[in-house]
Design an enzyme around this catalytic site. Structure first.
Site, PDB file in Angstrom:
ATOM      1  N   HIS A  26       0.829  -1.195   0.000  1.00 46.60           N
ATOM      2  CA  HIS A  26       0.000   0.000   0.000  1.00 46.60           C
ATOM      3  C   HIS A  26       0.873   1.258   0.000  1.00 46.60           C
ATOM      4  O   HIS A  26       1.502   1.570   0.999  1.00 46.60           O
ATOM      5  CB  HIS A  26      -0.890  -0.033   1.248  1.00 46.60           C
ATOM      6  CG  HIS A  26      -1.851   1.086   1.361  1.00 46.60           C
ATOM      7  ND1 HIS A  26      -1.787   2.018   2.373  1.00 46.60           N
ATOM      8  CD2 HIS A  26      -2.912   1.431   0.589  1.00 46.60           C
ATOM      9  CE1 HIS A  26      -2.770   2.887   2.228  1.00 46.60           C
ATOM     10  NE2 HIS A  26      -3.469   2.554   1.167  1.00 46.60           N
ATOM     11  N   HIS A  68      -1.023  10.244  -3.270  1.00 40.97           N
ATOM     12  CA  HIS A  68      -2.252   9.676  -2.712  1.00 40.97           C
ATOM     13  C   HIS A  68      -3.428  10.634  -2.811  1.00 40.97           C
ATOM     14  O   HIS A  68      -4.575  10.226  -2.962  1.00 40.97           O
ATOM     15  CB  HIS A  68      -2.059   9.281  -1.239  1.00 40.97           C
ATOM     16  CG  HIS A  68      -3.309   8.732  -0.638  1.00 40.97           C
ATOM     17  ND1 HIS A  68      -4.173   9.497   0.124  1.00 40.97           N
ATOM     18  CD2 HIS A  68      -3.878   7.512  -0.739  1.00 40.97           C
ATOM     19  CE1 HIS A  68      -5.202   8.753   0.478  1.00 40.97           C
ATOM     20  NE2 HIS A  68      -5.063   7.538  -0.032  1.00 40.97           N
TER      21      HIS A  68
HETATM   22 CA    CA Z   1      -4.895   3.851  -3.005  1.00 40.85          CA
END
Ligand code: CA
Length: 327
Positions: A26, A68
């Site tokens: 992630h 992000h």
């Molecule tokens: Ca993402």
């Protein structure tokens, strides 16, 4: 006399038929290094992750870049390097900077721009080191080069961030991203690539108008209404899952949609993974964070057991790939 060998091999074959869940890094190994830096991606790669995630937004000159958020003031020194370039809401947006300008920034561990405090106090310190903003194409070349030098086949997992917001700004994010994915061979169903998005309208557009033939994951919020007229609650019903199965390969809901409870004693595994599986959909929940575990578990291993052994999910987003691979 017929050989007994095939019978003896049967249990082994049955075991081999059940692969372990995919470990998706992630934002890279973001539990250890600033998110979305090539350093964080290299660490995740070295830790053995199967897929490395990219969050993708557009720069002012239309280049897909890895961030992000649409704003960039929580992970870079943009406020110091480009004072006065914020919008009326006080935020600095990737869309207002060219790639050449973004390359002048130093990427840092996530922090609160109001207070300067780290989002995760135990992680890599804010402001230490020099890390550059990365374009989608640079990151793909980096991963494919590592695949070449190691002989491994680590995949990519790009997320189209806020397509409806980009369109409101007069930009088409998917139209800029898909040609790059096609150029690097990620557009077949068997390619090591999952494209993910939180907006159902965009998922439909990807499969329809834009003709995307690679793997797709519908990201889901916990409950209720999502962006771009996405009804998260409906999409998790059997009818919603059946509808999704016509378009996507799997779903990406929060971990809490699979394992819930206010304490380990009250832990309960939901039927979402089983219902998704019946509909023909994979489950890739987000996000295992060793420093932000849900209340229903006491340890990382408890969470992994609940997700992998009980719910039987097919993949897992994690900031800590190493902890998920050592079981
Ligand atoms: Ca993402």
């Amino acid at each position: 006399m017929r050989s007994l060998l095939p019978l003896l091999l049967l249990p082994l074959a049955a075991f081999a038929a059940e692969p372990r869940p995919l470990i998706i890094a992630h934002r890279g190994a973001s539990g250890y290094l600033p998110e979305h830096t090539l350093a964080a991606k290299a660490l995740a790669y070295g830790q053995g992750a199967d897929f490395l995630e990219q969050d993708v937004v557009l720069s002012q000159d239309g280049v897909p870049v890895i961030f992000h958020d649409t704003h960039i003031d929580t992970t870079t020194d943009v406020a110091r390097k480009f004072p006065g370039r914020q919008r009326a809401d006080g935020r600095f947006y990737a869309l207002d900077f060219t790639v050449a300008e973004l390359k002048q920034l130093n990427v840092t561990e996530r922090f609160n721009p109001q207070t300067g405090k780290a989002a995760f106090p135990q992680r890599y310190p804010v402001g230490v080191g020099s890390f550059q903003v990365v374009t989608l194409e640079e990151e793909i070349r980096f991963i494919q080069s590592l695949n070449r030098s190691t002989g491994r086949h680590v995949g990519i997992y790009p997320e189209l961030k806020a397509p409806a917001w980009h369109r409101k700004e007069g930009r088409d994010l998917a139209a800029a991203v898909l040609p790059i994915l096609r150029k690097y061979g990620y557009d077949a169903k068997e390619s090591a690539c999952f494209v993910q998005c939180f907006e159902y309208a965009e998922i439909k557009r990807l499969r329809g108008e834009l003709g995307w033939t690679g793997k797709l994951i519908m990201l889901l919020g916990g409950k209720g209404q999502g962006p771009g007229e996405t009804d998260f609650a409906y999409l998790q019903t059997d009818a919603g899952l059946a509808e999704l199965a016509k378009l996507v390969d799997g779903i990406g809901p929060p971990i809490g949609s699979y394992v819930t409870g206010k304490s380990p004693a009250e832990r309960r595994v939901t039927d979402l993974a089983a219902r998704a599986r019946r509909a023909g959909l994979k489950s890739h929940p987000y996000t295992l964070r060793a420093d932000e575990l849900p209340k229903c578990v006491a340890t990382v291993d408890e969470l992994l057991a609940a997700l992998f052994t009980e719910a039987k999910v097919d993949g897992l987003f994690t900031d800590f790939p190493d902890l998920c691979l050592k079981r």
